[in-house]
Scaffold this active site. Structure first.
Site, mmCIF file in Angstrom:
data_model
loop_
_atom_site.group_PDB
_atom_site.id
_atom_site.type_symbol
_atom_site.label_atom_id
_atom_site.label_comp_id
_atom_site.label_asym_id
_atom_site.label_seq_id
_atom_site.Cartn_x
_atom_site.Cartn_y
_atom_site.Cartn_z
ATOM 1 N N ARG A 65 0.875 -1.156 -0.009
ATOM 2 C CA ARG A 65 0.156 0.042 0.085
ATOM 3 C C ARG A 65 0.932 1.247 -0.081
ATOM 4 O O ARG A 65 2.148 1.243 0.363
ATOM 5 C CB ARG A 65 -0.910 0.021 1.258
ATOM 6 C CG ARG A 65 -0.091 0.052 2.475
ATOM 7 C CD ARG A 65 -1.075 0.725 3.679
ATOM 8 N NE ARG A 65 -0.252 0.336 5.141
ATOM 9 C CZ ARG A 65 0.524 1.444 5.313
ATOM 10 N NH1 ARG A 65 0.879 2.399 4.599
ATOM 11 N NH2 ARG A 65 1.060 1.024 6.721
ATOM 12 N N ASP A 68 3.401 5.138 5.037
ATOM 13 C CA ASP A 68 4.844 4.969 5.728
ATOM 14 C C ASP A 68 4.183 3.845 7.010
ATOM 15 O O ASP A 68 3.133 3.372 6.815
ATOM 16 C CB ASP A 68 5.443 6.290 6.269
ATOM 17 C CG ASP A 68 6.894 5.919 6.176
ATOM 18 O OD1 ASP A 68 7.313 5.155 7.441
ATOM 19 O OD2 ASP A 68 7.830 6.374 5.655
ATOM 20 N N THR A 70 2.599 2.652 10.476
ATOM 21 C CA THR A 70 1.242 3.018 11.371
ATOM 22 C C THR A 70 0.990 1.834 12.142
ATOM 23 O O THR A 70 1.677 0.544 11.829
ATOM 24 C CB THR A 70 0.231 3.456 10.471
ATOM 25 O OG1 THR A 70 -0.699 4.180 11.335
ATOM 26 C CG2 THR A 70 -0.424 2.159 9.764
ATOM 27 N N TYR A 71 0.215 1.985 13.141
ATOM 28 C CA TYR A 71 -0.205 1.014 14.167
ATOM 29 C C TYR A 71 -1.787 0.768 14.059
ATOM 30 O O TYR A 71 -2.558 1.789 13.601
ATOM 31 C CB TYR A 71 0.130 1.509 15.616
ATOM 32 C CG TYR A 71 -0.736 0.791 16.391
ATOM 33 C CD1 TYR A 71 -0.265 -0.527 16.712
ATOM 34 C CD2 TYR A 71 -1.992 1.172 17.275
ATOM 35 C CE1 TYR A 71 -0.899 -1.319 17.847
ATOM 36 C CE2 TYR A 71 -2.622 0.406 18.016
ATOM 37 C CZ TYR A 71 -2.112 -0.815 18.389
ATOM 38 O OH TYR A 71 -2.705 -1.520 19.455
ATOM 39 N N ILE A 133 -5.070 7.098 5.884
ATOM 40 C CA ILE A 133 -5.363 6.328 4.459
ATOM 41 C C ILE A 133 -4.113 5.797 3.891
ATOM 42 O O ILE A 133 -3.112 6.549 3.661
ATOM 43 C CB ILE A 133 -6.053 7.259 3.783
ATOM 44 C CG1 ILE A 133 -7.419 7.648 4.194
ATOM 45 C CG2 ILE A 133 -6.280 6.719 1.994
ATOM 46 C CD1 ILE A 133 -8.147 8.891 3.412
ATOM 47 N N GLY A 134 -4.159 4.656 3.098
ATOM 48 C CA GLY A 134 -3.110 3.929 2.583
ATOM 49 C C GLY A 134 -3.857 2.856 1.774
ATOM 50 O O GLY A 134 -4.379 1.981 2.017
ATOM 51 N N GLY A 145 -7.006 0.867 2.573
ATOM 52 C CA GLY A 145 -8.148 1.706 2.605
ATOM 53 C C GLY A 145 -7.752 2.757 3.562
ATOM 54 O O GLY A 145 -6.908 3.232 3.725
ATOM 55 N N PHE A 146 -8.737 2.658 4.797
ATOM 56 C CA PHE A 146 -8.667 3.888 5.549
ATOM 57 C C PHE A 146 -8.647 3.289 7.016
ATOM 58 O O PHE A 146 -9.065 2.087 7.356
ATOM 59 C CB PHE A 146 -9.561 4.793 5.660
ATOM 60 C CG PHE A 146 -11.099 4.187 5.796
ATOM 61 C CD1 PHE A 146 -11.735 4.053 7.011
ATOM 62 C CD2 PHE A 146 -11.965 3.724 4.681
ATOM 63 C CE1 PHE A 146 -12.938 3.624 7.175
ATOM 64 C CE2 PHE A 146 -13.252 3.294 4.839
ATOM 65 C CZ PHE A 146 -13.899 3.119 5.987
ATOM 66 N N CYS A 163 2.965 7.421 10.120
ATOM 67 C CA CYS A 163 3.068 8.016 8.717
ATOM 68 C C CYS A 163 4.062 8.825 8.383
ATOM 69 O O CYS A 163 4.245 9.464 7.464
ATOM 70 C CB CYS A 163 1.614 9.024 8.334
ATOM 71 S SG CYS A 163 0.107 8.103 8.975
#
Length: 208
Positions: A65, A68, A70-71, A133-134, A145-146, A163
């Site tokens: 995706r 960067d 994220t959790y 969002i990725g 998605g989100f 991110c």
């Protein structure tokens, strides 16, 4: 549009389901929206930098995706739309803006004012980042998605630059409202708005 309310699901299992549905949508079956919460996991986009992982002892899943590191964990609503963008104009920028608009609308319906920032995909409040969002696209069918922060424990974000942004504050609907909204209510708002807004912003067209 088929909506799959999956409760809580591990990241790997959800990824495999996305891939199966993507193949089906590419083959002409109905588009889908997956709604779920994840067990705790850190993920990083294909182009993300591991320099943004501040605790090297943590496991991170590299995934296909954008975005960067994220959790994801309990209290976050994950939305994975499997959408045939080939029939909706083949415009990834418009698709990202649609997802942002959807999340802003849902937040406002819950009494939280969210907004977008130029050059930073996602939704913010004056306190910090509310939603990330990725997305990934394979032959113009979307996956990933989100992630909307409903009422998560935000402490895991202390181990990363969320991110890819050092010192990025993380907020949630619960923090903004001073009360925790029911996840079922948030899901209902997403479902009620998703398909109508998709048809408005990315209407179906003939394949070129």
């Amino acid at each position: 549009m088929i909506v799959h309310d999956l409760g809580t699901m591990g990241y790997g299992e959800a990824f495999e389901l996305q891939e199966r549905l993507l193949s089906q949508v590419r083959g002409g079956q109905e588009e889908a929206l997956l709604l779920l919460e994840h067990t705790p996991v850190y993920t990083i986009g294909a182009g993300g930098s591991l320099d943004n992982l501040l605790d090297p002892t943590l496991d991170v899943n590299r995934v296909n995706r954008g975005g960067d590191i994220t959790y994801h964990g309990p209290g976050q609503l994950m939305g994975y739309p499997i959408i045939d963008l080939a029939s909706r104009g083949r415009d990834l920028h418009r698709y990202l803006r649609f997802l942002e608009e959807l999340l802003v609308e849902v937040s406002e319906a819950l009494g939280v004012t969210g907004f977008t920032c130029a050059g930073r995909t996602g939704v913010w409040t004056t306190r910090g980042k509310l939603a990330s969002i990725g997305v990934g696209v394979r032959r113009w069918v979307s996956m990933h998605g989100f992630c909307l922060n409903v009422s998560p424990d935000t402490s895991p974000f202390q181990h990363i630059n969320p991110c890819g942004m050092a010192g990025c504050p993380i907020t949630s609907l619960a923090l903004e409202r001073g009360a925790e909204p029911a996840m079922a209510e948030v899901k209902e708002l997403v479902v009620s708005r998703f398909a109508p807004l998709l048809e408005e912003r990315l209407p179906r067209c003939q394949h070129p």
